[in-house]
Design an enzyme around this catalytic site. Structure first.
Site, PDB file in Angstrom:
ATOM      1  CB  THR A   2      -3.657  -0.428  -3.058  1.00  0.00           C
ATOM      2  OG1 THR A   2      -3.470   0.852  -2.493  1.00  0.00           O
ATOM      3  CG2 THR A   2      -2.355  -0.997  -3.509  1.00  0.00           C
TER       4      THR A   2
ATOM      5  CG  HIS B  14      -1.921  -1.114   1.168  1.00  0.00           C
ATOM      6  ND1 HIS B  14      -3.183  -0.963   0.660  1.00  0.00           N
ATOM      7  CD2 HIS B  14      -1.829  -2.413   1.552  1.00  0.00           C
ATOM      8  CE1 HIS B  14      -3.830  -2.111   0.739  1.00  0.00           C
ATOM      9  NE2 HIS B  14      -3.020  -2.998   1.275  1.00  0.00           N
TER      10      HIS B  14
ATOM     11  CG  ASP C  92      -4.818   1.999   1.612  1.00  0.00           C
ATOM     12  OD1 ASP C  92      -5.592   1.116   2.058  1.00  0.00           O
ATOM     13  OD2 ASP C  92      -3.916   1.757   0.813  1.00  0.00           O
TER      14      ASP C  92
END
Length: 151
Positions: A132, A10, A110
């Site tokens: 991601t 990530h 994220d």
């Protein structure tokens, strides 16, 4: 401002995305808030190596937080661990960015750090979700509706 999940994949993906943004407009600056992994220090050395090789990206390291004692599943434990960092992320943004009168265009979060949307809302900063994934996973997601209609 970027907030990646503490996994190496990530962090690397966020850095690559940030580098591409910087290539598009030299007026931009990028800061990445680094959350340390709960049970390992390997990402810390990896992140330090990545930071050294990307000097145009600023890294803000958050203090270590004791991992939660949850024995149900890793995913739940990680979710609680990320949630525990909300106050540190907010303080990092205020201390390292807003205190220098630097405007923030947005908080790129994220997928696994979605609780940080609350921090963006508190600071009145737009938030963007960064997913991601690998090309194989994206191919699978594109194929699932076709497969669903066939069965």
């Amino acid at each position: 401002m970027f907030v990646p999940s503490p996994g190496r994949g990530h962090i690397v993906a966020i850095i690559e995305f940030a580098k591409r943004l910087l290539q598009q407009d030299e007026r931009l600056s990028v800061s990445i808030i680094v959350i340390k992994r709960p049970y390992s220090t390997t990402v810390d050395s990896d992140t330090a190596d990545l930071a050294a090789s990307n000097t145009n990206i600023r890294f803000i390291y958050l203090p270590q937080v004791d991992p939660p004692v949850i024995k149900t599943c890793f995913e739940n434990s990680m979710s609680v661990y990320i949630e525990m960092h909300k106050s540190h992320v907010k303080a990092g943004i205020i201390d390292h960015v807003l205190s220098k009168s630097t405007p923030i265009a947005g908080l790129v979060i994220d997928l696994f750090c979605s609780p940080m949307i609350d921090v963006a809302n508190e600071l009145d900063v737009p938030s963007y979700l960064f997913f991601t994934s690998s090309a194989a996973f994206l191919g699978l997601m594109l194929y699932l509706p076709i497969r669903h209609s066939e069965i």
